[in-house]
Design a protein around this motif. Structure first.
Motif, PDB file in Angstrom:
ATOM      1  N   ILE A 216      62.631  -6.389  46.370  1.00 12.83           N
ATOM      2  CA  ILE A 216      61.614  -6.693  47.334  1.00 12.83           C
ATOM      3  C   ILE A 216      61.595  -7.475  49.021  1.00 12.83           C
ATOM      4  O   ILE A 216      61.147  -7.175  49.627  1.00 12.83           O
ATOM      5  N   LEU A 217      63.555  -7.877  48.575  1.00 10.95           N
ATOM      6  CA  LEU A 217      64.333  -8.300  49.683  1.00 10.95           C
ATOM      7  C   LEU A 217      64.650  -6.979  50.895  1.00 10.95           C
ATOM      8  O   LEU A 217      63.947  -7.007  51.766  1.00 10.95           O
ATOM      9  N   LEU A 218      64.372  -5.597  50.250  1.00  6.68           N
ATOM     10  CA  LEU A 218      64.578  -4.636  50.918  1.00  6.68           C
ATOM     11  C   LEU A 218      63.097  -3.879  51.574  1.00  6.68           C
ATOM     12  O   LEU A 218      63.519  -3.661  53.161  1.00  6.68           O
ATOM     13  N   GLN A 219      62.618  -4.702  50.851  1.00  4.09           N
ATOM     14  CA  GLN A 219      60.619  -4.319  50.666  1.00  4.09           C
ATOM     15  C   GLN A 219      60.793  -4.592  52.316  1.00  4.09           C
ATOM     16  O   GLN A 219      59.684  -4.390  53.976  1.00  4.09           O
ATOM     17  N   HIS A 220      60.295  -6.201  52.759  1.00  5.74           N
ATOM     18  CA  HIS A 220      61.284  -7.424  53.386  1.00  5.74           C
ATOM     19  C   HIS A 220      61.454  -7.092  55.016  1.00  5.74           C
ATOM     20  O   HIS A 220      61.438  -6.876  55.891  1.00  5.74           O
ATOM     21  N   ALA A 221      62.608  -6.276  54.689  1.00  2.00           N
ATOM     22  CA  ALA A 221      63.408  -6.257  55.624  1.00  2.00           C
ATOM     23  C   ALA A 221      63.359  -4.774  56.929  1.00  2.00           C
ATOM     24  O   ALA A 221      63.075  -5.015  57.245  1.00  2.00           O
ATOM     25  N   ILE A 222      62.479  -3.730  55.088  1.00  2.00           N
ATOM     26  CA  ILE A 222      62.462  -2.524  56.160  1.00  2.00           C
ATOM     27  C   ILE A 222      60.644  -2.628  57.217  1.00  2.00           C
ATOM     28  O   ILE A 222      61.035  -2.263  57.723  1.00  2.00           O
ATOM     29  N   ASP A 223      60.130  -3.892  56.453  1.00  2.00           N
ATOM     30  CA  ASP A 223      58.864  -3.663  56.656  1.00  2.00           C
ATOM     31  C   ASP A 223      58.692  -4.823  58.345  1.00  2.00           C
ATOM     32  O   ASP A 223      58.421  -4.108  59.357  1.00  2.00           O
ATOM     33  N   GLU A 224      59.359  -5.647  57.890  1.00  2.00           N
ATOM     34  CA  GLU A 224      59.533  -7.263  58.828  1.00  2.00           C
ATOM     35  C   GLU A 224      61.102  -6.308  60.037  1.00  2.00           C
ATOM     36  O   GLU A 224      60.534  -7.443  61.263  1.00  2.00           O
ATOM     37  N   ASN A 225      61.492  -5.902  60.403  1.00  2.00           N
ATOM     38  CA  ASN A 225      62.875  -5.621  60.501  1.00  2.00           C
ATOM     39  C   ASN A 225      62.554  -4.068  61.037  1.00  2.00           C
ATOM     40  O   ASN A 225      62.920  -3.385  62.101  1.00  2.00           O
ATOM     41  N   LEU A 226      62.785  -2.739  60.269  1.00  2.00           N
ATOM     42  CA  LEU A 226      63.920  -1.616  60.493  1.00  2.00           C
ATOM     43  C   LEU A 226      62.624  -0.764  61.039  1.00  2.00           C
ATOM     44  O   LEU A 226      62.222  -0.124  61.614  1.00  2.00           O
ATOM     45  N   THR A 227      61.429  -1.004  60.881  1.00  2.00           N
ATOM     46  CA  THR A 227      60.043  -0.579  60.593  1.00  2.00           C
ATOM     47  C   THR A 227      59.899  -1.179  62.231  1.00  2.00           C
ATOM     48  O   THR A 227      59.182   0.213  63.145  1.00  2.00           O
ATOM     49  N   ASN A 228      60.499  -2.472  62.327  1.00  2.00           N
ATOM     50  CA  ASN A 228      59.484  -2.703  63.948  1.00  2.00           C
ATOM     51  C   ASN A 228      60.467  -2.800  65.095  1.00  2.00           C
ATOM     52  O   ASN A 228      60.587  -3.460  65.719  1.00  2.00           O
ATOM     53  N   LYS A 229      61.987  -2.208  63.956  1.00  2.00           N
ATOM     54  CA  LYS A 229      62.733  -2.223  64.636  1.00  2.00           C
ATOM     55  C   LYS A 229      63.575  -2.940  65.212  1.00  2.00           C
ATOM     56  O   LYS A 229      63.661  -4.055  67.105  1.00  2.00           O
ATOM     57  N   ILE A 230      63.775  -4.704  64.556  1.00  2.01           N
ATOM     58  CA  ILE A 230      63.668  -5.890  64.958  1.00  2.01           C
ATOM     59  C   ILE A 230      65.340  -7.007  64.466  1.00  2.01           C
ATOM     60  O   ILE A 230      64.983  -6.185  62.964  1.00  2.01           O
ATOM     61  N   ALA A 231      66.160  -6.858  65.541  1.00  5.82           N
ATOM     62  CA  ALA A 231      67.615  -7.486  64.677  1.00  5.82           C
ATOM     63  C   ALA A 231      67.311  -8.521  63.794  1.00  5.82           C
ATOM     64  O   ALA A 231      67.914  -9.053  62.927  1.00  5.82           O
ATOM     65  N   GLU A 232      66.884  -9.390  64.347  1.00 10.45           N
ATOM     66  CA  GLU A 232      66.424 -10.932  64.556  1.00 10.45           C
ATOM     67  C   GLU A 232      66.483 -10.961  63.228  1.00 10.45           C
ATOM     68  O   GLU A 232      64.960 -10.749  62.452  1.00 10.45           O
ATOM     69  N   GLY A 233      67.371 -11.480  62.301  1.00  6.51           N
ATOM     70  CA  GLY A 233      66.355 -11.967  60.802  1.00  6.51           C
ATOM     71  C   GLY A 233      67.369 -10.805  59.341  1.00  6.51           C
ATOM     72  O   GLY A 233      66.804 -11.302  58.523  1.00  6.51           O
ATOM     73  N   PHE A 234      67.691 -10.022  60.043  1.00  3.17           N
ATOM     74  CA  PHE A 234      68.438  -8.504  59.183  1.00  3.17           C
ATOM     75  C   PHE A 234      69.181  -8.913  58.607  1.00  3.17           C
ATOM     76  O   PHE A 234      69.633  -8.784  57.399  1.00  3.17           O
ATOM     77  N   LEU A 235      70.581  -9.784  59.545  1.00  3.42           N
ATOM     78  CA  LEU A 235      72.262  -9.960  58.372  1.00  3.42           C
ATOM     79  C   LEU A 235      71.523 -10.894  57.496  1.00  3.42           C
ATOM     80  O   LEU A 235      71.961 -10.796  56.362  1.00  3.42           O
ATOM     81  N   TRP A 236      69.928 -12.139  57.417  1.00  2.00           N
ATOM     82  CA  TRP A 236      70.168 -13.090  56.635  1.00  2.00           C
ATOM     83  C   TRP A 236      69.901 -12.472  55.713  1.00  2.00           C
ATOM     84  O   TRP A 236      69.747 -12.406  53.983  1.00  2.00           O
ATOM     85  N   PHE A 237      68.538 -11.340  55.294  1.00  2.00           N
ATOM     86  CA  PHE A 237      68.305 -10.257  54.350  1.00  2.00           C
ATOM     87  C   PHE A 237      69.291 -10.418  53.779  1.00  2.00           C
ATOM     88  O   PHE A 237      69.570  -9.609  52.528  1.00  2.00           O
ATOM     89  N   VAL A 238      69.971  -9.047  54.722  1.00  2.00           N
ATOM     90  CA  VAL A 238      71.431  -8.449  54.235  1.00  2.00           C
ATOM     91  C   VAL A 238      71.955  -9.820  53.411  1.00  2.00           C
ATOM     92  O   VAL A 238      72.754  -9.293  52.122  1.00  2.00           O
ATOM     93  N   LEU A 239      72.956 -10.829  53.429  1.00  2.00           N
ATOM     94  CA  LEU A 239      73.791 -11.969  52.796  1.00  2.00           C
ATOM     95  C   LEU A 239      72.831 -12.141  52.010  1.00  2.00           C
ATOM     96  O   LEU A 239      73.841 -12.544  50.791  1.00  2.00           O
ATOM     97  N   VAL A 240      72.027 -12.572  52.129  1.00  3.88           N
ATOM     98  CA  VAL A 240      70.591 -12.982  50.435  1.00  3.88           C
ATOM     99  C   VAL A 240      70.831 -11.844  49.277  1.00  3.88           C
ATOM    100  O   VAL A 240      71.171 -11.771  48.515  1.00  3.88           O
ATOM    101  N   MET A 241      70.873 -10.938  49.589  1.00  2.00           N
ATOM    102  CA  MET A 241      70.934  -9.799  49.308  1.00  2.00           C
ATOM    103  C   MET A 241      72.706  -9.699  48.442  1.00  2.00           C
ATOM    104  O   MET A 241      72.802  -9.193  46.732  1.00  2.00           O
ATOM    105  N   VAL A 242      73.305  -9.925  48.966  1.00  2.00           N
ATOM    106  CA  VAL A 242      74.770 -10.213  48.583  1.00  2.00           C
ATOM    107  C   VAL A 242      74.801 -11.197  47.934  1.00  2.00           C
ATOM    108  O   VAL A 242      75.880 -10.938  46.628  1.00  2.00           O
TER     109      VAL A 242
END
Length: 589
Positions: A47-73
């Motif tokens: 679910i976190l990966l889905q949000h990271a892709i849809d909210e950050n990678l698809t829209n090429k937005i870097a802000e908040g992407f690190l937070w997704f990564v840290l939470v997943m870790v």
């Protein structure tokens, strides 16, 4: 008559096993909490990966992407911790349950009648006490809780998938019936296969145990080649039983793996088309589903794998509980606690048979006064040793009364009865332990000083002291480090240190050398003095001093009296036996 439907799960068996979990409720609760948390964490990462892709990678937005990564870790670390807790405590619980079941089983075995052991294979009972117990432990460590965890994970994952995209979920769910049907067939055939495996394991253990115990006989009669061929056949059946399980595994797991791969392919195809044409499925959802599918299909495959373990454990538990449920104990309903017997013994019209309608004792009656030494003689199979077995209540008589000090032995507690009767057998059994422990049988009330004094008293201290380590000398399995005469002396001392009210010598000098026989004869004179004693012997020279001699033939007492009285009987049974033995001994001189 229709065959009863075979159960895949035996609910009553599970209920019985769960009775052993009650003392460990806290650990059981920890396991349940761990299972629920692990199932929840199983959907968190996709679910976190889905949000990271849809909210950050698809829209090429870097802000908040690190937070997704840290939470997943962090979630992965948390999942690791709870997996560790789950694996450890499921195994811990399994071993503690098995410890309790094994103690219950062994305690039950200790109280079985000798008839049960007469008709049972030692190898099979060893399998029940050792190998089958480990399979029961696997029910908890690798079976039941793992299955519950996987089922809960599948339910949670299915719900998350359906909530995220019901159309893609239908594609996944369409493949599930195929895998479920294959799993059902797999479980059915694996249960039969594992029952066959357990049977063959028991046969193998029994065969090997018997042959190792009787190795001397096999080599003496050059039976190595024949027994090796027998072993090959048993081992072949054992191999074939296992190969069945391997064959079923080799069919099922590729089917499960192929189903998972096909499902991923269909989801990628349909999801990709939907994203490109109608934008009904986002890239994040597609990636989440690719992660979800293994989390759905792998547990299903693992359930089948763990079901193998569960089935083996269930088969083993069924066999173990079958032994525990066996009612073959001597009824210990006596209320009289015998601290000491005066030593009067009475057999009154005693009938007994090992096999129905084949009486071994036929209305045997006799009296022994306290302090007397009574000898029982007769041909092999006349019923001499049976009298001793019945006096110790190893078997139940069919009719009649056996009494000690005018008290029916059924009214005496088994432990106190047997404590007051010491028996020295012809076939001496010694444990793989020190001489001291073989004498005391680890009785804390008997000290080493008492053993040494008793050994000096009956003249065997010198022999024991001559051994390396003296009383601490380890005699190894069945006392193989000692001669038959030495083993007999140890057995004699074992009986003496218990200070019994009644002493029984069953062919105690029949297989010893002349030196050991002289030691035993001297010891016999010492410990029978003032104590009720029963001596069973083929060699009549050893019973001349007896106060009374019972002569048995075909389960009946045909003569009784002193040595001199019996020799005066014209054409008497005892007189004929004595003259035959005397002539044989004279010819050997």
């Amino acid at each position: 008559m229709t065959k009863p439907k075979e159960q895949i799960f035996d609910v009553s068996l599970f209920k019985r096993l769960f009775q052993f979990i009650k003392p460990y409720k806290l650990v059981f609760t920890i396991l349940l909490v761990s299972v629920i948390i692990i199932a929840g964490l199983g959907i968190a990462t996709p679910i976190l990966l889905q949000h990271a892709i849809d909210e950050n990678l698809t829209n090429k937005i870097a802000e908040g992407f690190l937070w997704f990564v840290l939470v997943m870790v962090g979630l992965l670390c948390l999942e690791f911790i709870f997996q560790l807790v789950f694996i450890y405590y499921s195994g811990w619980l399994g071993q503690h349950v098995v410890k309790d079941v094994r103690v219950k089983l062994f305690n039950h075995l200790l109280r079985f009648k000798m008839k049960y052991y007469d008709n049972s294979s030692v190898g099979v009972l060893i399998t029940r006490s050792v190998t089958d117990m480990e399979r029961i432990a696997d029910i908890f460590g690798q079976g039941l809780f793992q299955i519950f965890k996987d089922l809960l994970t599948m339910i949670v994952v299915s719900g998350a998938m359906f909530y995220m995209n019901w159309k893609l979920s239908l594609i996944v769910f369409a493949m599930l019936p195929i895998v479920l049907y294959a799993t059902r067939l797999f479980q059915k055939y694996m249960k039969k296969a594992f029952e066959e495996v357990r049977t063959e394991v028991s046969n193998l253990n029994s065969f090997v145990q018997e042959r190792l115990t009787g190795m001397k006989i096999l080599q003496l009669f050059a039976r190595e080649a024949i027994e090796n061929e027998k072993f090959r056949k048993i081992n072949e059946r054992h191999k074939k039983a296992w190969l069945k399980t391997i064959w079923y595994n080799s069919i099922f797991f590729p089917i499960a793996e192929l189903s998972s791969s096909i499902t991923i392919g269909l989801v990628v195809w349909y999801g990709g088309m939907s994203y490109a044409l109608s934008d009904t499925a986002s890239q994040g959802v597609l990636f989440a589903f690719i992660m979800f599918i293994p989390k759905l299909f792998r547990p299903l495959r693992q359930i089948a794998d763990k079901f193998n373990t569960l089935q083996m454990g269930m088969v083993a538990a069924t066999r173990v509980f079958r032994v525990i449920d066996t009612t073959s104990q001597i009824d210990d309903n006596g209320t009289y606690e015998a601290a000491h017997f005066k030593g009067d013994i009475t057999f009154k019209n005693v009938w007994f048979n090992y096999v129905d309608d084949e009486p071994v004792l036929k209305g045997v009656s006799f009296d022994v006064k306290a302090g007397q030494t009574i000898a029982i003689v007769g041909a092999t199979g006349a019923g001499k040793s049976t009298i001793i077995n019945l006096l110790n209540r190893f078997y139940e008589i069919k009719s009649g009364v056996i009494a000690v000090d005018a008290i029916d032995i059924k009214d005496v507690t088994l432990a106190s009865l047997r404590t007051q009767i010491a028996v020295v057998l012809q076939d001496v059994f010694l444990f793989a332990d020190t001489i001291l422990n073989n004498i005391t049988l680890n009785n804390p009330n008997i000290t080493e000083h008492q053993v040494i004094e008793a050994a000096k008293s009956i003249g065997v201290h010198e022999f024991i002291s001559s051994l390396p380590g003296g009383y601490q000398y380890n005699v190894k399995e069945r006392g193989v480090m000692l001669s038959s005469g030495q083993r007999q002396l140890i057995s004699f001392l074992r009986a003496y240190v218990t200070n019994p009210s009644i002493l029984v010598l069953d062919e105690a000098t029949s297989s010893v050398d002349s030196y050991s026989e002289q030691l035993i004869q001297n010891a016999t004179d010492k410990i029978t003095k003032g104590r009720t004693s029963i001596v069973i012997a083929h060699r009549l020279a050893t019973v001349k001093k007896a106060d009374k001699i019972l002569v048995m033939d075909n389960g009946e007492i045909v003569e009784q009296g002193t040595h001199k009285e019996l020799l005066k009987k014209k054409n008497g049974y005892y007189k004929n036996l004595y003259e035959v033995q005397f002539l044989k001994e004279k010819e050997l001189v």
